[in-house]
Design a protein around this motif. Sequence first.
Motif, PDB file in Angstrom:
ATOM      1  N   LEU A 105     -21.411 -39.015  25.673  1.00 39.35           N
ATOM      2  CA  LEU A 105     -20.340 -39.587  26.473  1.00 39.35           C
ATOM      3  C   LEU A 105     -18.974 -39.436  25.810  1.00 39.35           C
ATOM      4  CD1 LEU A 105     -22.059 -42.900  27.653  1.00 39.35           C
ATOM      5  CD2 LEU A 105     -21.841 -40.745  28.904  1.00 39.35           C
ATOM      6  N   GLY A 106     -18.959 -39.084  24.548  1.00 35.37           N
ATOM      7  CA  GLY A 106     -17.704 -38.931  23.827  1.00 35.37           C
ATOM      8  C   GLY A 106     -17.807 -37.812  22.814  1.00 35.37           C
ATOM      9  N   GLU A 107     -16.814 -37.718  21.945  1.00 34.04           N
ATOM     10  CA  GLU A 107     -16.756 -36.663  20.943  1.00 34.04           C
ATOM     11  C   GLU A 107     -16.920 -37.246  19.550  1.00 34.04           C
ATOM     12  OE1 GLU A 107     -13.116 -34.597  21.484  1.00 34.04           O
ATOM     13  OE2 GLU A 107     -13.666 -33.751  23.438  1.00 34.04           O
ATOM     14  N   ASP A 108     -17.516 -36.447  18.684  1.00 33.17           N
ATOM     15  CA  ASP A 108     -17.706 -36.839  17.288  1.00 33.17           C
ATOM     16  C   ASP A 108     -16.592 -36.178  16.482  1.00 33.17           C
ATOM     17  OD1 ASP A 108     -18.518 -37.288  14.691  1.00 33.17           O
ATOM     18  OD2 ASP A 108     -20.652 -37.171  15.210  1.00 33.17           O
ATOM     19  N   ALA A 109     -15.569 -36.930  16.158  1.00 28.43           N
ATOM     20  CA  ALA A 109     -14.381 -36.377  15.498  1.00 28.43           C
ATOM     21  C   ALA A 109     -14.711 -35.777  14.142  1.00 28.43           C
ATOM     22  CB  ALA A 109     -13.314 -37.466  15.353  1.00 28.43           C
ATOM     23  N   ARG A 110     -15.668 -36.343  13.437  1.00 28.25           N
ATOM     24  CA  ARG A 110     -15.996 -35.849  12.098  1.00 28.25           C
ATOM     25  C   ARG A 110     -16.604 -34.448  12.162  1.00 28.25           C
ATOM     26  NH1 ARG A 110     -19.780 -39.135   7.729  1.00 28.25           N
ATOM     27  NH2 ARG A 110     -19.875 -37.491   6.123  1.00 28.25           N
ATOM     28  N   THR A 138     -14.910 -30.772  10.885  1.00 34.23           N
ATOM     29  CA  THR A 138     -15.611 -29.873   9.959  1.00 34.23           C
ATOM     30  C   THR A 138     -15.768 -28.484  10.552  1.00 34.23           C
ATOM     31  OG1 THR A 138     -16.826 -31.741   9.023  1.00 34.23           O
ATOM     32  CG2 THR A 138     -17.735 -29.543   8.658  1.00 34.23           C
ATOM     33  N   LEU A 139     -16.198 -28.420  11.812  1.00 30.71           N
ATOM     34  CA  LEU A 139     -16.396 -27.115  12.451  1.00 30.71           C
ATOM     35  C   LEU A 139     -15.073 -26.375  12.591  1.00 30.71           C
ATOM     36  CD1 LEU A 139     -18.310 -25.139  13.823  1.00 30.71           C
ATOM     37  CD2 LEU A 139     -18.013 -26.410  15.959  1.00 30.71           C
ATOM     38  N   ARG A 140     -14.031 -27.086  12.936  1.00 30.63           N
ATOM     39  CA  ARG A 140     -12.717 -26.444  13.077  1.00 30.63           C
ATOM     40  C   ARG A 140     -12.228 -25.899  11.724  1.00 30.63           C
ATOM     41  NH1 ARG A 140      -8.437 -26.381  16.611  1.00 30.63           N
ATOM     42  NH2 ARG A 140      -6.381 -26.195  15.662  1.00 30.63           N
ATOM     43  N   GLN A 141     -12.464 -26.655  10.660  1.00 25.75           N
ATOM     44  CA  GLN A 141     -12.048 -26.206   9.334  1.00 25.75           C
ATOM     45  C   GLN A 141     -12.822 -24.965   8.918  1.00 25.75           C
ATOM     46  OE1 GLN A 141     -12.662 -29.099   6.291  1.00 25.75           O
ATOM     47  NE2 GLN A 141     -11.668 -27.899   4.687  1.00 25.75           N
ATOM     48  N   LEU A 142     -14.126 -24.933   9.220  1.00 26.12           N
ATOM     49  CA  LEU A 142     -14.936 -23.767   8.869  1.00 26.12           C
ATOM     50  C   LEU A 142     -14.527 -22.527   9.662  1.00 26.12           C
ATOM     51  CD1 LEU A 142     -18.447 -25.465   8.639  1.00 26.12           C
ATOM     52  CD2 LEU A 142     -17.111 -24.526   6.739  1.00 26.12           C
ATOM     53  N   GLU A 154     -23.492 -31.755   7.436  1.00 19.62           N
ATOM     54  CA  GLU A 154     -24.146 -31.047   6.328  1.00 19.62           C
ATOM     55  C   GLU A 154     -24.884 -29.809   6.831  1.00 19.62           C
ATOM     56  OE1 GLU A 154     -27.370 -31.979   2.742  1.00 19.62           O
ATOM     57  OE2 GLU A 154     -26.696 -33.560   4.121  1.00 19.62           O
ATOM     58  N   LYS A 155     -25.552 -29.925   7.965  1.00 15.41           N
ATOM     59  CA  LYS A 155     -26.281 -28.785   8.516  1.00 15.41           C
ATOM     60  C   LYS A 155     -25.332 -27.666   8.946  1.00 15.41           C
ATOM     61  CE  LYS A 155     -30.473 -31.122  10.160  1.00 15.41           C
ATOM     62  NZ  LYS A 155     -31.321 -31.411  11.345  1.00 15.41           N
ATOM     63  N   VAL A 156     -24.195 -28.023   9.517  1.00 17.35           N
ATOM     64  CA  VAL A 156     -23.216 -27.012   9.929  1.00 17.35           C
ATOM     65  C   VAL A 156     -22.684 -26.263   8.710  1.00 17.35           C
ATOM     66  CG1 VAL A 156     -20.949 -26.669  10.979  1.00 17.35           C
ATOM     67  CG2 VAL A 156     -22.577 -28.235  12.038  1.00 17.35           C
ATOM     68  N   GLN A 157     -22.343 -27.019   7.662  1.00 15.16           N
ATOM     69  CA  GLN A 157     -21.848 -26.365   6.441  1.00 15.16           C
ATOM     70  C   GLN A 157     -22.919 -25.472   5.826  1.00 15.16           C
ATOM     71  OE1 GLN A 157     -20.661 -29.790   4.162  1.00 15.16           O
ATOM     72  NE2 GLN A 157     -18.560 -29.780   4.963  1.00 15.16           N
ATOM     73  N   MET A 158     -24.180 -25.909   5.888  1.00 15.71           N
ATOM     74  CA  MET A 158     -25.271 -25.110   5.341  1.00 15.71           C
ATOM     75  C   MET A 158     -25.444 -23.810   6.107  1.00 15.71           C
ATOM     76  SD  MET A 158     -27.570 -24.837   3.023  1.00 15.71           S
ATOM     77  CE  MET A 158     -27.598 -26.516   2.366  1.00 15.71           C
ATOM     78  N   ALA A 159     -25.255 -23.836   7.428  1.00 16.86           N
ATOM     79  CA  ALA A 159     -25.386 -22.623   8.239  1.00 16.86           C
ATOM     80  C   ALA A 159     -24.326 -21.600   7.834  1.00 16.86           C
ATOM     81  CB  ALA A 159     -25.268 -22.971   9.718  1.00 16.86           C
ATOM     82  N   PHE A 160     -23.100 -22.037   7.631  1.00 18.43           N
ATOM     83  CA  PHE A 160     -22.041 -21.116   7.216  1.00 18.43           C
ATOM     84  C   PHE A 160     -22.288 -20.595   5.798  1.00 18.43           C
ATOM     85  CE2 PHE A 160     -19.975 -22.740  10.908  1.00 18.43           C
ATOM     86  CZ  PHE A 160     -18.988 -21.827  11.245  1.00 18.43           C
ATOM     87  N   THR A 161     -22.822 -21.460   4.933  1.00 15.29           N
ATOM     88  CA  THR A 161     -23.114 -21.024   3.564  1.00 15.29           C
ATOM     89  C   THR A 161     -24.207 -19.957   3.552  1.00 15.29           C
ATOM     90  OG1 THR A 161     -22.504 -23.215   2.726  1.00 15.29           O
ATOM     91  CG2 THR A 161     -23.813 -21.804   1.274  1.00 15.29           C
ATOM     92  N   GLN A 162     -25.248 -20.146   4.355  1.00 11.13           N
ATOM     93  CA  GLN A 162     -26.316 -19.152   4.431  1.00 11.13           C
ATOM     94  C   GLN A 162     -25.804 -17.835   4.998  1.00 11.13           C
ATOM     95  OE1 GLN A 162     -29.323 -21.089   6.778  1.00 11.13           O
ATOM     96  NE2 GLN A 162     -30.329 -21.997   4.989  1.00 11.13           N
TER      97      GLN A 162
END
Length: 565
Positions: free
Chosen positions: A127-132, A136-140, A95-103
């Motif tokens: 230790l790993g990656e957060d796929a979600r 989202t970042l890749r789509q943006l 949600e925060k990532v999407q908000m940054a792009f919206t702003q």
Amino acid sequence: MKVGSTKSAVPSAPAYNSHEFWSSLSPAGLSDVVKQLFRIPSSNALSRAGSVLLSGPSGSGKLMAVRAVCSCLNLHLFKVDCVSLCSDTSGATEEKVQMAFTQAQQYHPCVLLLKDVEVLGRDRDRLGEDARVIATLRQLLLDRDPALSHPVLVIGTTCKPQDIPTDVQTAFLHEVKIEAPSEEQRKSMLSMLTASLPLGKEVSLSKLARRTAGFVLGDFCALLSYSSRAACTRIQALSFPGGLSEEVERDFCTAGFPVLEEDFSVALDQLHNAHSQAVGAPKIPSVSWQDVGGLQEVKKEILDTIQLPLEHPELLSLGLCRSGLLLYGPPGTGKTLLAKAVATTCAMTFLSVKGPELINMYVGQSEENVRNVFTRARAAAPCIIFFDELDSLAPSRGRSGDSGGVMDRVVSQLLAELDGLHSTREVFVIGATNRPDLLDTALLRPGRFDKLVYVGINEDRESQLQVLSAVTRKFKLDPCVNLTTILEKCPAQLTGADIYALCSDAMMCAVKRKVEWIEEGLDTESSALILTMEDFLQAAASLQPSVSEQELLRYRLIQQKFAAC
């Protein structure tokens, strides 16, 4: 008439002072990076979405380059620290990532700066990656609306591009890397940064640029801060021995005072000491040829291999110069000391690497450690990489006995890095080993460690006298001390380490004698410690050679074997 503030789609061009480094549209040392970033939105005419991955060492000026591009293109800069976007759950982070792009869309056309983008996409334990979040970042980054008349240019900055998830890294359409500045770029940086700083007449920016190999913009800012502080301390000690109050000291610093060469030297020493605390930070050693006794022929061979290409690069324009040197011989003969003396004489940074410290239990980490060593050396060129105990790092392949084949892969990685040094004439590799017979034979082929130098023990008294004089030159000796007589009481075959042990034992005898005198009231602690002939003779009586006759014979056979190759 007063009017309220209005939101502008295009910011007004500020009036810049061309003499100010921080407001320059083409900062010294970063102009090439600014031009690369400038071409990306200019070529697209901001007609569609764009994204750039900007990587470089910490303090290299990534943010400054982005600000210069925004000023050149007359764009807003919307900066977001990715650390502030990370939350406890994937949904909150998304949600925060999407908000940054919206702003950012509200200020278009603008540049959205994602600082430390490598932290996005990592889970809480790192230790790993957060796929979600990654999806989202890749789509943006990729699926932006191309119909926007004023799209947003996204620039992600990172100091560790290898830590960025692959899906995120491939989503950036362009990649720009800030390399360590060259000597000419360092000089131009210093020239602009010191434009308003009063310098002493003896201060040479060219000499200072040579001494700051591997420095980036942040290091130069720290250098100027440290040197100004050293100048303030120097003047206070001369003019105000009693000290100053805080208010008077602030006014005194504001008034300005010249910064001399000695202030820069003090600042450089402080910075080098701070950098040496970091793992593998290159540092120029302070070992002169006076600290190395004897070994005249070895000195000549080493200097011909390293110093000649640096002093006369035009004569070696074909690139047919040797970059690898292997010092082999019995332990304690001064191989490490020789390498440090060469680095000091040639004013080169010195990166000392112990072979075993590069080995790691995790798959692929040992090879990455080897790559990082050569990367740091290229950034700090001219540089000498010194591999101590090379036989532990590069044993013969197929005989290491480890089930995972780690050592074989490390040797292969080392060979690949040595082959890549032909394009870099200012990085030299010196290896030292007591067991050259255990090394992988591929290391000794031409183009790698192709120059083998035998560093033997000092068998004649004249060479031993030179070593003993070099070790004792900083001691305070009694006038009756005769170094030749001391050596006659010692065994015939001594290494440099043996002579050092002799002087160390003599020093300990002198310390014990002085402590006894102080306890009896016959001497004071303030008096100088003087070594007498009796101290040396007592130490020589218990001295034992560290290399036996059998070991010396084995090393002579090894020398004959490599000389015949």
